[in-house]
Motif scaffolding. Structure first.
Motif, PDB file in Angstrom:
ATOM      1  N   ALA A   6      68.702 -11.141 -28.445  1.00 27.39           N
ATOM      2  CA  ALA A   6      68.448 -11.028 -27.005  1.00 27.39           C
ATOM      3  C   ALA A   6      67.067 -10.435 -26.743  1.00 27.39           C
ATOM      4  CB  ALA A   6      69.532 -10.187 -26.339  1.00 27.39           C
ATOM      5  N   GLU A   7      66.714  -9.384 -27.468  1.00 23.57           N
ATOM      6  CA  GLU A   7      65.400  -8.759 -27.300  1.00 23.57           C
ATOM      7  C   GLU A   7      64.299  -9.728 -27.710  1.00 23.57           C
ATOM      8  OE1 GLU A   7      62.386  -5.991 -26.449  1.00 23.57           O
ATOM      9  OE2 GLU A   7      64.453  -6.146 -25.778  1.00 23.57           O
ATOM     10  N   HIS A   8      64.494 -10.435 -28.812  1.00 29.85           N
ATOM     11  CA  HIS A   8      63.513 -11.425 -29.241  1.00 29.85           C
ATOM     12  C   HIS A   8      63.326 -12.475 -28.149  1.00 29.85           C
ATOM     13  CE1 HIS A   8      62.214 -15.237 -31.001  1.00 29.85           C
ATOM     14  NE2 HIS A   8      61.373 -14.454 -31.657  1.00 29.85           N
ATOM     15  N   GLY A   9      64.429 -12.942 -27.578  1.00 28.04           N
ATOM     16  CA  GLY A   9      64.357 -13.951 -26.524  1.00 28.04           C
ATOM     17  C   GLY A   9      63.580 -13.474 -25.318  1.00 28.04           C
ATOM     18  N   ARG A  10      63.809 -12.229 -24.906  1.00 25.38           N
ATOM     19  CA  ARG A  10      63.075 -11.666 -23.762  1.00 25.38           C
ATOM     20  C   ARG A  10      61.583 -11.610 -24.050  1.00 25.38           C
ATOM     21  NH1 ARG A  10      67.768  -8.542 -23.464  1.00 25.38           N
ATOM     22  NH2 ARG A  10      66.916  -6.890 -24.776  1.00 25.38           N
ATOM     23  N   ARG A  11      61.236 -11.172 -25.238  1.00 26.28           N
ATOM     24  CA  ARG A  11      59.809 -11.063 -25.599  1.00 26.28           C
ATOM     25  C   ARG A  11      59.144 -12.441 -25.683  1.00 26.28           C
ATOM     26  NH1 ARG A  11      58.230  -6.025 -28.377  1.00 26.28           N
ATOM     27  NH2 ARG A  11      59.914  -4.549 -28.016  1.00 26.28           N
ATOM     28  N   LEU A  12      59.850 -13.398 -26.272  1.00 28.31           N
ATOM     29  CA  LEU A  12      59.298 -14.745 -26.377  1.00 28.31           C
ATOM     30  C   LEU A  12      59.101 -15.343 -24.987  1.00 28.31           C
ATOM     31  CD1 LEU A  12      58.415 -17.249 -27.904  1.00 28.31           C
ATOM     32  CD2 LEU A  12      60.831 -17.840 -28.210  1.00 28.31           C
ATOM     33  N   LYS A  13      60.084 -15.195 -24.133  1.00 26.54           N
ATOM     34  CA  LYS A  13      59.993 -15.726 -22.772  1.00 26.54           C
ATOM     35  C   LYS A  13      58.831 -15.081 -22.025  1.00 26.54           C
ATOM     36  CE  LYS A  13      63.148 -16.923 -19.071  1.00 26.54           C
ATOM     37  NZ  LYS A  13      64.529 -16.848 -18.610  1.00 26.54           N
ATOM     38  N   VAL A  25      55.640 -27.356 -24.446  1.00 32.35           N
ATOM     39  CA  VAL A  25      54.420 -27.044 -25.200  1.00 32.35           C
ATOM     40  C   VAL A  25      54.774 -26.264 -26.472  1.00 32.35           C
ATOM     41  CG1 VAL A  25      52.286 -25.683 -25.162  1.00 32.35           C
ATOM     42  CG2 VAL A  25      52.914 -27.090 -23.193  1.00 32.35           C
ATOM     43  N   VAL A  26      55.618 -25.249 -26.321  1.00 31.54           N
ATOM     44  CA  VAL A  26      55.990 -24.419 -27.469  1.00 31.54           C
ATOM     45  C   VAL A  26      56.790 -25.234 -28.478  1.00 31.54           C
ATOM     46  CG1 VAL A  26      57.195 -22.318 -28.184  1.00 31.54           C
ATOM     47  CG2 VAL A  26      55.883 -22.341 -26.061  1.00 31.54           C
ATOM     48  N   ALA A  27      57.670 -26.097 -28.005  1.00 31.03           N
ATOM     49  CA  ALA A  27      58.462 -26.948 -28.906  1.00 31.03           C
ATOM     50  C   ALA A  27      57.546 -27.873 -29.710  1.00 31.03           C
ATOM     51  CB  ALA A  27      59.477 -27.763 -28.112  1.00 31.03           C
ATOM     52  N   ASP A  28      56.576 -28.468 -29.033  1.00 37.44           N
ATOM     53  CA  ASP A  28      55.643 -29.364 -29.712  1.00 37.44           C
ATOM     54  C   ASP A  28      54.849 -28.602 -30.776  1.00 37.44           C
ATOM     55  OD1 ASP A  28      54.331 -31.964 -29.977  1.00 37.44           O
ATOM     56  OD2 ASP A  28      52.572 -30.955 -29.129  1.00 37.44           O
ATOM     57  N   TRP A  29      54.378 -27.412 -30.419  1.00 37.88           N
ATOM     58  CA  TRP A  29      53.575 -26.594 -31.335  1.00 37.88           C
ATOM     59  C   TRP A  29      54.365 -26.178 -32.568  1.00 37.88           C
ATOM     60  CZ3 TRP A  29      48.536 -25.253 -31.747  1.00 37.88           C
ATOM     61  CH2 TRP A  29      48.227 -24.209 -32.606  1.00 37.88           C
ATOM     62  N   THR A  30      55.634 -25.805 -32.362  1.00 41.59           N
ATOM     63  CA  THR A  30      56.449 -25.301 -33.465  1.00 41.59           C
ATOM     64  C   THR A  30      57.244 -26.407 -34.160  1.00 41.59           C
ATOM     65  OG1 THR A  30      58.207 -24.714 -31.906  1.00 41.59           O
ATOM     66  CG2 THR A  30      56.669 -22.965 -32.550  1.00 41.59           C
ATOM     67  N   LYS A  31      57.126 -27.633 -33.632  1.00 37.13           N
ATOM     68  CA  LYS A  31      57.795 -28.796 -34.217  1.00 37.13           C
ATOM     69  C   LYS A  31      59.321 -28.657 -34.221  1.00 37.13           C
ATOM     70  CE  LYS A  31      53.773 -30.230 -36.813  1.00 37.13           C
ATOM     71  NZ  LYS A  31      52.979 -30.222 -35.649  1.00 37.13           N
ATOM     72  N   VAL A  32      59.838 -28.156 -33.102  1.00 37.52           N
ATOM     73  CA  VAL A  32      61.284 -28.067 -32.906  1.00 37.52           C
ATOM     74  C   VAL A  32      61.612 -28.726 -31.565  1.00 37.52           C
ATOM     75  CG1 VAL A  32      61.490 -25.930 -34.243  1.00 37.52           C
ATOM     76  CG2 VAL A  32      61.219 -25.807 -31.756  1.00 37.52           C
ATOM     77  N   LYS A  33      62.893 -28.888 -31.300  1.00 36.39           N
ATOM     78  CA  LYS A  33      63.331 -29.488 -30.039  1.00 36.39           C
ATOM     79  C   LYS A  33      63.232 -28.466 -28.906  1.00 36.39           C
ATOM     80  CE  LYS A  33      66.335 -32.667 -32.340  1.00 36.39           C
ATOM     81  NZ  LYS A  33      67.400 -33.585 -32.212  1.00 36.39           N
ATOM     82  N   ARG A  35      65.440 -27.840 -26.808  1.00 41.04           N
ATOM     83  CA  ARG A  35      66.702 -27.089 -26.787  1.00 41.04           C
ATOM     84  C   ARG A  35      66.624 -25.867 -27.707  1.00 41.04           C
ATOM     85  NH1 ARG A  35      70.413 -25.206 -23.757  1.00 41.04           N
ATOM     86  NH2 ARG A  35      72.157 -24.517 -24.963  1.00 41.04           N
ATOM     87  N   THR A  36      65.918 -25.996 -28.811  1.00 44.35           N
ATOM     88  CA  THR A  36      65.757 -24.872 -29.733  1.00 44.35           C
ATOM     89  C   THR A  36      64.998 -23.737 -29.054  1.00 44.35           C
ATOM     90  OG1 THR A  36      65.809 -26.376 -31.622  1.00 44.35           O
ATOM     91  CG2 THR A  36      64.864 -24.190 -31.997  1.00 44.35           C
ATOM     92  N   ILE A  37      63.950 -24.082 -28.308  1.00 41.32           N
ATOM     93  CA  ILE A  37      63.196 -23.053 -27.580  1.00 41.32           C
ATOM     94  C   ILE A  37      64.109 -22.378 -26.564  1.00 41.32           C
ATOM     95  CG2 ILE A  37      61.195 -22.568 -26.123  1.00 41.32           C
ATOM     96  CD1 ILE A  37      60.546 -23.563 -29.018  1.00 41.32           C
ATOM     97  N   THR A  38      64.931 -23.171 -25.887  1.00 43.93           N
ATOM     98  CA  THR A  38      65.899 -22.609 -24.938  1.00 43.93           C
ATOM     99  C   THR A  38      66.825 -21.634 -25.656  1.00 43.93           C
ATOM    100  OG1 THR A  38      65.816 -24.604 -23.595  1.00 43.93           O
ATOM    101  CG2 THR A  38      67.747 -23.172 -23.294  1.00 43.93           C
ATOM    102  N   ASN A  39      67.309 -22.008 -26.824  1.00 47.54           N
ATOM    103  CA  ASN A  39      68.191 -21.129 -27.596  1.00 47.54           C
ATOM    104  C   ASN A  39      67.482 -19.846 -27.993  1.00 47.54           C
ATOM    105  OD1 ASN A  39      70.376 -22.877 -27.448  1.00 47.54           O
ATOM    106  ND2 ASN A  39      69.928 -23.844 -29.409  1.00 47.54           N
ATOM    107  N   TRP A  40      66.222 -19.952 -28.373  1.00 45.64           N
ATOM    108  CA  TRP A  40      65.463 -18.752 -28.756  1.00 45.64           C
ATOM    109  C   TRP A  40      65.259 -17.839 -27.556  1.00 45.64           C
ATOM    110  CZ3 TRP A  40      60.947 -21.509 -31.737  1.00 45.64           C
ATOM    111  CH2 TRP A  40      61.419 -21.996 -32.953  1.00 45.64           C
ATOM    112  N   THR A  41      64.853 -18.415 -26.408  1.00 41.45           N
ATOM    113  CA  THR A  41      64.553 -17.571 -25.243  1.00 41.45           C
ATOM    114  C   THR A  41      65.812 -16.991 -24.603  1.00 41.45           C
ATOM    115  OG1 THR A  41      64.428 -19.498 -23.776  1.00 41.45           O
ATOM    116  CG2 THR A  41      62.347 -18.682 -24.714  1.00 41.45           C
ATOM    117  N   SER A  42      66.944 -17.652 -24.801  1.00 43.95           N
ATOM    118  CA  SER A  42      68.195 -17.133 -24.242  1.00 43.95           C
ATOM    119  C   SER A  42      68.866 -16.129 -25.173  1.00 43.95           C
ATOM    120  CB  SER A  42      69.163 -18.283 -23.948  1.00 43.95           C
ATOM    121  OG  SER A  42      69.632 -18.856 -25.160  1.00 43.95           O
TER     122      SER A  42
END
Length: 73
Positions: A6-13, A25-33, A35-42
Motif C-alpha cells: 500500500a505504501e509503495h502504491g501511494r509513493r508510485l502514484k 506511459v509508465v506501462a510502456d516504459w516498464t514493458k508491463v500492462k 493493469r499491472t501499473i493499476t495493481n502497483w498503484t493500488s
C-alpha cells in the motif's frame, strides 16, 4: 525495500502525478500492462526488482525512505 504494498502504491502514484505521467506511459516504459501499473498503484502487487529499476530510471528514487511527497519531488 522494507515498505508494504500500500505504501509503495501511494509513493508510485505520487511520483507519477508529480511528473504528469499516466499509467500508459509508465506501462510502456516498464514493458508491463496498464493493469499491472493499476495493481502497483493500488497496492495489490509490487514490481519485481527489474521493474523497480525501470521505474527508478523513469521516476527517480520514488520509493526511498522518507516523506513520500518530498521523495516524489
Amino acid at each position: 525495500m522494507g515498505m508494504d504494498k500500500a505504501e509503495h502504491g501511494r509513493r508510485l502514484k505520487a511520483a507519477m502525478a508529480s511528473r504528469g505521467m499516466d499509467r500508459e506511459v509508465v506501462a510502456d516504459w516498464t514493458k508491463v500492462k496498464v493493469r499491472t501499473i493499476t495493481n502497483w498503484t493500488s497496492g495489490a502487487t509490487m514490481p519485481s526488482d527489474k521493474e523497480r529499476a525501470a521505474l527508478h530510471r523513469l521516476l527517480g528514487p520514488y520509493d526511498d525512505q522518507g516523506d513520500p511527497v518530498e521523495v516524489a519531488v
